[in-house]
Enzyme design. Structure first.
Site, PDB file in Angstrom:
ATOM      1  N   LYS A 148       8.073   1.706   0.389  1.00 22.91           N
ATOM      2  CA  LYS A 148       7.829   0.256   0.501  1.00 22.91           C
ATOM      3  C   LYS A 148       8.233  -0.488  -0.762  1.00 22.91           C
ATOM      4  O   LYS A 148       8.341   0.085  -1.857  1.00 22.91           O
ATOM      5  CB  LYS A 148       6.360  -0.024   0.817  1.00 22.91           C
ATOM      6  CG  LYS A 148       5.330   0.545  -0.180  1.00 22.91           C
ATOM      7  CD  LYS A 148       5.079  -0.288  -1.424  1.00 22.91           C
ATOM      8  CE  LYS A 148       4.147   0.383  -2.424  1.00 22.91           C
ATOM      9  NZ  LYS A 148       4.140  -0.240  -3.757  1.00 22.91           N
ATOM     10  N   ALA A 152       6.780   8.530  -8.569  1.00 25.92           N
ATOM     11  CA  ALA A 152       6.206   7.600  -9.555  1.00 25.92           C
ATOM     12  C   ALA A 152       7.131   6.410  -9.768  1.00 25.92           C
ATOM     13  O   ALA A 152       7.325   5.938 -10.882  1.00 25.92           O
ATOM     14  CB  ALA A 152       5.902   8.310 -10.886  1.00 25.92           C
ATOM     15  N   MET A 208       7.144   2.862  -5.249  1.00 25.31           N
ATOM     16  CA  MET A 208       7.530   2.651  -3.851  1.00 25.31           C
ATOM     17  C   MET A 208       6.637   3.406  -2.864  1.00 25.31           C
ATOM     18  O   MET A 208       6.948   3.490  -1.671  1.00 25.31           O
ATOM     19  CB  MET A 208       8.996   3.049  -3.636  1.00 25.31           C
ATOM     20  CG  MET A 208       9.961   2.114  -4.365  1.00 25.31           C
ATOM     21  SD  MET A 208      11.641   2.370  -3.832  1.00 25.31           S
ATOM     22  CE  MET A 208      11.564   1.898  -2.115  1.00 25.31           C
ATOM     23  N   GLY A 209       5.542   3.949  -3.375  1.00 24.44           N
ATOM     24  CA  GLY A 209       4.557   4.545  -2.478  1.00 24.44           C
ATOM     25  C   GLY A 209       5.022   5.809  -1.768  1.00 24.44           C
ATOM     26  O   GLY A 209       4.642   6.056  -0.625  1.00 24.44           O
ATOM     27  N   GLY A 257       4.237   8.994  -2.400  1.00 25.90           N
ATOM     28  CA  GLY A 257       3.109   9.902  -2.145  1.00 25.90           C
ATOM     29  C   GLY A 257       2.276   9.401  -0.965  1.00 25.90           C
ATOM     30  O   GLY A 257       1.811  10.193  -0.131  1.00 25.90           O
ATOM     31  N   ASP A 262      -2.429   2.448  -0.444  1.00 29.32           N
ATOM     32  CA  ASP A 262      -1.108   2.197   0.149  1.00 29.32           C
ATOM     33  C   ASP A 262      -0.854   3.043   1.407  1.00 29.32           C
ATOM     34  O   ASP A 262       0.174   2.866   2.066  1.00 29.32           O
ATOM     35  CB  ASP A 262       0.012   2.525  -0.857  1.00 29.32           C
ATOM     36  CG  ASP A 262       0.100   1.488  -1.975  1.00 29.32           C
ATOM     37  OD1 ASP A 262      -0.556   0.435  -1.867  1.00 29.32           O
ATOM     38  OD2 ASP A 262       0.841   1.746  -2.943  1.00 29.32           O
TER      39      ASP A 262
HETATM   40  P1  ATP Z   1       1.588   4.456  -6.215  1.00 30.90           P
HETATM   41  O1  ATP Z   1       1.436   4.760  -4.758  1.00 30.90           O
HETATM   42  O2  ATP Z   1       0.373   4.818  -7.028  1.00 30.90           O
HETATM   43  O3  ATP Z   1       2.170   3.123  -6.519  1.00 30.90           O
HETATM   44  P2  ATP Z   1       4.133   5.507  -6.866  1.00 30.90           P
HETATM   45  O4  ATP Z   1       4.712   4.964  -5.631  1.00 30.90           O
HETATM   46  O5  ATP Z   1       4.545   4.854  -8.146  1.00 30.90           O
HETATM   47  O6  ATP Z   1       2.583   5.512  -6.765  1.00 30.90           O
HETATM   48  P3  ATP Z   1       4.214   8.272  -6.094  1.00 30.90           P
HETATM   49  O7  ATP Z   1       5.498   8.995  -6.106  1.00 30.90           O
HETATM   50  O8  ATP Z   1       3.649   7.903  -4.781  1.00 30.90           O
HETATM   51  O9  ATP Z   1       4.421   7.023  -7.033  1.00 30.90           O
HETATM   52  O10 ATP Z   1       3.117   9.155  -6.844  1.00 30.90           O
HETATM   53  C1  ATP Z   1       2.570   8.941  -8.103  1.00 30.90           C
HETATM   54  C2  ATP Z   1       1.945  10.232  -8.617  1.00 30.90           C
HETATM   55  O11 ATP Z   1       1.091  10.826  -7.653  1.00 30.90           O
HETATM   56  C3  ATP Z   1       2.985  11.292  -8.953  1.00 30.90           C
HETATM   57  O12 ATP Z   1       3.393  11.190 -10.278  1.00 30.90           O
HETATM   58  C4  ATP Z   1       2.258  12.608  -8.662  1.00 30.90           C
HETATM   59  O13 ATP Z   1       1.619  13.097  -9.816  1.00 30.90           O
HETATM   60  C5  ATP Z   1       1.157  12.261  -7.676  1.00 30.90           C
HETATM   61  N1  ATP Z   1       1.399  12.735  -6.265  1.00 30.90           N
HETATM   62  C6  ATP Z   1       0.472  13.219  -5.443  1.00 30.90           C
HETATM   63  N2  ATP Z   1       0.996  13.529  -4.239  1.00 30.90           N
HETATM   64  C7  ATP Z   1       2.291  13.226  -4.279  1.00 30.90           C
HETATM   65  C8  ATP Z   1       3.352  13.321  -3.344  1.00 30.90           C
HETATM   66  N3  ATP Z   1       3.193  13.819  -2.107  1.00 30.90           N
HETATM   67  N4  ATP Z   1       4.566  12.892  -3.735  1.00 30.90           N
HETATM   68  C9  ATP Z   1       4.728  12.382  -4.988  1.00 30.90           C
HETATM   69  N5  ATP Z   1       3.776  12.305  -5.910  1.00 30.90           N
HETATM   70  C10 ATP Z   1       2.554  12.706  -5.580  1.00 30.90           C
END
Ligand code: ATP
Length: 306
Positions: free
Chosen positions: A13, A101, A104-105, A107, A141
């Site tokens: 997203k 990280a 873009m959500g 995880g 999210d």
């Molecule tokens: P957020 O949803 O908090 O904005 P983001 O989109 O910036 O996060 P994500 O890739 O979703 O980043 O994940 C952030 C952190 O969560 C990663 O650095 C990792 O340590 C942890 N994490 C847990 N599960 C997952 C997953 N399935 N994929 C990626 N990262 C994960």
């Protein structure tokens, strides 16, 4: 892949608008946001198994992804099993297309996909309401990754109201090799606001998505949307990251209608005036050595792929 495996695809997203209120006593920030699901996907395969296990691969650097119970997809599978009284296990195979990280959500998309995949694999048949409730328990999210499309998020971002968006919006994403931790970015925003940093807006009393944002989405008009896009987290995400400020300026100079940090960053989303403009912008950004992807939105949420 085994014939009895279930394959689910869930989107990353962009936050087209992200208003952040003052940190409350429970440590969370109330939000007024507009999510749009874009055509950058996580593919999750749920394979029958006696226990719970996980493997992760992908088009992006997956070295920061935990493979144990810290992984949101693993937590999703276990939460569903526990809630529905399932005694079977699952092996989750995740193929990531969303930067880790990156704001873009990705995880959250994995968690939403794992819920849908395991619900089908185990025949628990929780339905949209049941899956939504579990999603909200996993993270703010996650419900949006389940629903997709374009939606207004309030509360912690988990209280969703679908927003009507006509047509398609073309985005060019600039990825960054160096991720940002979401809690760190919120913490930096709090400190900037506390110290009266001129760049950080005061937390708004009335947290609301401006009508102009919803109107531009309804009209499907990128030119109207560009000037009203906003992200309160941007100032905190770019502080100490001159590379991001430079990329934002470069993209606009190269013809983007506007550029915004996506969520807590560091991914930057440029809004383009249609698919051709997006392709040209992508080429120009790539020519400067950046990793740039052309995606579009809105796209559907987590769904089973035959
Ligand atoms: P957020 O949803 O908090 O904005 P983001 O989109 O910036 O996060 P994500 O890739 O979703 O980043 O994940 C952030 C952190 O969560 C990663 O650095 C990792 O340590 C942890 N994490 C847990 N599960 C997952 C997953 N399935 N994929 C990626 N990262 C994960």
């Amino acid at each position: 892949m085994r014939a009895d495996a279930v394959h689910v695809r869930a989107p990353g997203k962009i936050n087209v608008y992200l208003g952040v209120g003052a940190r409350s006593d429970d440590g969370y920030h109330p939000l007024a946001t507009v999510f749009q699901a874009v055509s950058l996907y996580e593919d999750v395969y749920a394979v029958p198994s006696d226990g719970f296990s996980l493997e992760v691969a992908g088009a992006v650097d997956v070295s920061g992804v935990p493979l144990d119970d810290r992984n949101l997809a693993m937590r999703a599978a276990k939460l569903l099993a526990q809630t529905a009284g399932v005694t079977a296990g699952v092996h989750l195979r995740i193929r990531k297309g969303v930067p880790v990280a990156g704001g873009m959500g990705g995880g959250s998309a994995d968690a939403a996909a794992a819920l849908v995949a395991c619900d089908a694999l185990w025949g628990t048949d929780l339905g949209p309401r049941g899956l939504h409730d579990l999603a909200a328990r996993l993270g703010a999210d996650v419900p949006f990754a389940l629903h997709g499309g374009t939606a207004v998020g309030t509360g912690r971002g988990d209280v969703l109201t679908p927003a009507l968006a006509r047509g398609r919006f073309d985005w060019v994403l600039v990825l960054s090799g160096q991720g940002l931790s979401t809690p760190d970015v919120y913490g930096r925003l709090d400190r900037m606001r506390m110290h009266g940093d001129a760049l950080a807006d005061d937390p708004t009393e009335l947290l609301e998505v401006p009508a102009a944002v919803l109107q531009a989405l309804l009209a499907g008009d990128a030119r109207d949307l560009a000037p009203v896009m906003m992200n309160d987290l941007e100032v905190a995400a770019v502080s100490g990251r001159p590379d991001l400020e430079l990329a934002l300026a470069d993209g606009v100079r190269m013809g983007a209608l506007t550029g915004i940090v996506s969520g807590s960053g560091p991914t930057i989303a440029f809004l383009a005036d249609g698919p051709e403009a997006a392709r040209a912008l992508q080429d120009e950004l790539k020519a400067t050595g950046r990793e740039a992807l052309h995606v579009h939105g809105p796209v559907p949420g987590a769904r089973i792929i035959d």
